[in-house]
Motif scaffolding. Structure first.
Motif, PDB file in Angstrom:
ATOM      1  N   UNK A  32      -1.306  35.925  25.628  1.00 52.89           N
ATOM      2  CA  UNK A  32       0.030  35.695  26.159  1.00 52.89           C
ATOM      3  C   UNK A  32       0.092  36.188  27.601  1.00 52.89           C
ATOM      4  N   UNK A  33       0.495  35.350  28.568  1.00 59.08           N
ATOM      5  CA  UNK A  33       0.505  35.781  29.975  1.00 59.08           C
ATOM      6  C   UNK A  33       1.515  36.894  30.258  1.00 59.08           C
ATOM      7  N   UNK A  34       2.580  36.989  29.452  1.00 59.97           N
ATOM      8  CA  UNK A  34       3.582  38.025  29.691  1.00 59.97           C
ATOM      9  C   UNK A  34       3.065  39.399  29.283  1.00 59.97           C
ATOM     10  N   UNK A  35       2.029  39.466  28.444  1.00 65.55           N
ATOM     11  CA  UNK A  35       1.521  40.755  27.985  1.00 65.55           C
ATOM     12  C   UNK A  35       0.885  41.554  29.121  1.00 65.55           C
ATOM     13  N   UNK A  36       0.483  40.893  30.198  1.00 66.30           N
ATOM     14  CA  UNK A  36      -0.058  41.611  31.348  1.00 66.30           C
ATOM     15  C   UNK A  36       1.051  42.083  32.278  1.00 66.30           C
ATOM     16  N   UNK A  37       2.180  41.403  32.265  1.00 68.43           N
ATOM     17  CA  UNK A  37       3.287  41.753  33.140  1.00 68.43           C
ATOM     18  C   UNK A  37       4.054  42.955  32.592  1.00 68.43           C
ATOM     19  N   UNK A  38       4.171  43.073  31.279  1.00 72.53           N
ATOM     20  CA  UNK A  38       4.963  44.133  30.679  1.00 72.53           C
ATOM     21  C   UNK A  38       4.487  45.535  31.046  1.00 72.53           C
ATOM     22  N   UNK A  39       3.180  45.831  31.010  1.00 75.06           N
ATOM     23  CA  UNK A  39       2.781  47.183  31.422  1.00 75.06           C
ATOM     24  C   UNK A  39       3.119  47.476  32.881  1.00 75.06           C
ATOM     25  N   UNK A  40       3.017  46.487  33.751  1.00 77.50           N
ATOM     26  CA  UNK A  40       3.374  46.694  35.150  1.00 77.50           C
ATOM     27  C   UNK A  40       4.866  46.967  35.296  1.00 77.50           C
ATOM     28  N   UNK A  41       5.687  46.263  34.520  1.00 75.00           N
ATOM     29  CA  UNK A  41       7.128  46.514  34.558  1.00 75.00           C
ATOM     30  C   UNK A  41       7.445  47.905  34.026  1.00 75.00           C
ATOM     31  N   UNK A  42       6.766  48.306  32.958  1.00 78.85           N
ATOM     32  CA  UNK A  42       6.994  49.635  32.399  1.00 78.85           C
ATOM     33  C   UNK A  42       6.609  50.714  33.401  1.00 78.85           C
ATOM     34  N   UNK A  43       5.488  50.542  34.059  1.00 81.77           N
ATOM     35  CA  UNK A  43       5.052  51.526  35.059  1.00 81.77           C
ATOM     36  C   UNK A  43       6.059  51.576  36.207  1.00 81.77           C
ATOM     37  N   UNK A  44       6.539  50.423  36.651  1.00 75.65           N
ATOM     38  CA  UNK A  44       7.506  50.386  37.737  1.00 75.65           C
ATOM     39  C   UNK A  44       8.818  51.064  37.331  1.00 75.65           C
ATOM     40  N   UNK A  45       9.283  50.794  36.103  1.00 70.03           N
ATOM     41  CA  UNK A  45      10.520  51.423  35.629  1.00 70.03           C
ATOM     42  C   UNK A  45      10.366  52.937  35.495  1.00 70.03           C
ATOM     43  N   UNK A  46       9.229  53.363  34.953  1.00 69.07           N
ATOM     44  CA  UNK A  46       9.004  54.804  34.786  1.00 69.07           C
ATOM     45  C   UNK A  46       8.890  55.487  36.151  1.00 69.07           C
ATOM     46  N   UNK A  47       8.252  54.826  37.105  1.00 67.63           N
ATOM     47  CA  UNK A  47       8.144  55.389  38.452  1.00 67.63           C
ATOM     48  C   UNK A  47       9.517  55.493  39.105  1.00 67.63           C
ATOM     49  N   UNK A  48      10.341  54.469  38.923  1.00 65.90           N
ATOM     50  CA  UNK A  48      11.693  54.512  39.481  1.00 65.90           C
ATOM     51  C   UNK A  48      12.493  55.660  38.877  1.00 65.90           C
ATOM     52  N   UNK A  49      12.407  55.818  37.563  1.00 63.29           N
ATOM     53  CA  UNK A  49      13.127  56.912  36.907  1.00 63.29           C
ATOM     54  C   UNK A  49      12.617  58.264  37.392  1.00 63.29           C
ATOM     55  N   UNK A 100      17.430  66.448  33.226  1.00 60.49           N
ATOM     56  CA  UNK A 100      16.301  66.343  32.301  1.00 60.49           C
ATOM     57  C   UNK A 100      16.624  65.486  31.089  1.00 60.49           C
ATOM     58  N   UNK A 101      17.817  65.662  30.523  1.00 68.26           N
ATOM     59  CA  UNK A 101      18.227  64.843  29.371  1.00 68.26           C
ATOM     60  C   UNK A 101      18.347  63.373  29.770  1.00 68.26           C
ATOM     61  N   UNK A 102      18.899  63.114  30.953  1.00 70.66           N
ATOM     62  CA  UNK A 102      19.004  61.729  31.419  1.00 70.66           C
ATOM     63  C   UNK A 102      17.614  61.099  31.568  1.00 70.66           C
ATOM     64  N   UNK A 103      16.683  61.861  32.135  1.00 68.94           N
ATOM     65  CA  UNK A 103      15.341  61.320  32.356  1.00 68.94           C
ATOM     66  C   UNK A 103      14.651  61.001  31.029  1.00 68.94           C
ATOM     67  N   UNK A 104      14.780  61.883  30.044  1.00 74.64           N
ATOM     68  CA  UNK A 104      14.138  61.643  28.751  1.00 74.64           C
ATOM     69  C   UNK A 104      14.729  60.400  28.094  1.00 74.64           C
ATOM     70  N   UNK A 105      16.055  60.270  28.111  1.00 78.04           N
ATOM     71  CA  UNK A 105      16.675  59.077  27.524  1.00 78.04           C
ATOM     72  C   UNK A 105      16.240  57.815  28.252  1.00 78.04           C
ATOM     73  N   UNK A 106      16.169  57.872  29.567  1.00 79.80           N
ATOM     74  CA  UNK A 106      15.762  56.704  30.356  1.00 79.80           C
ATOM     75  C   UNK A 106      14.309  56.314  30.078  1.00 79.80           C
TER      76      UNK A 106
END
Length: 123
Positions: A32-49, A100-106
């Motif tokens: 599935x081509x989207x399976x390669x995009x999802x980890x990059x999105x997760x990394x980007x979201x976690x970095x933003x948080x 800290x609580x906000x970050x864990x929930x995010x």
């Protein structure tokens, strides 16, 4: 006493191999081509948080010395005013706990969304 068999100890350092000694087959690449995009999105979201959390922590705590410099201190008295104790000893801790609580929930929400395959970004 002597009739009991003791199981042989084994050291496991990797995947079990087939009995013939051939290397284990590698898992197939994701089709599935989207399976390669999802980890990059997760990394980007976690970095933003993480960056938002760092900014929320660093800016107020970094400005504490400026705030203490601005506070009017008594010149001749050796005692420290109550405001300094409140700013240093009380004020930062509720903020640290809330951030800290906000970050864990995010972070948990980001991981749950990535596992479910949801590309939607949360505010």
């Amino acid at each position: 006493m002597g009739a009991e068999s003791v199981p042989r100890r084994e050291v496991v350092t990797g995947r079990p191999r087939p009995a013939d000694g051939a290397p284990a087959p590698r898992p197939a690449p994701p089709s599935h081509p989207q399976s390669e995009v999802l980890p990059e999105q997760l990394i980007r979201r976690q970095l933003t948080a993480a960056l938002v959390t760092t900014a929320l922590l660093a800016i107020p705590l970094g400005l504490l010395p400026v705030l203490l410099r601005i506070l009017p201190l008594t010149g001749a008295a050796p005692r420290v005013p109550l405001a300094v104790w409140l700013v240093l000893g009380v004020a930062p801790y509720p903020a640290l706990l809330a951030i800290g609580a906000w970050y864990v929930r995010r972070a948990e929400r980001n991981e749950t969304d990535a596992a479910a395959g949801a590309p939607a970004e949360h505010p």
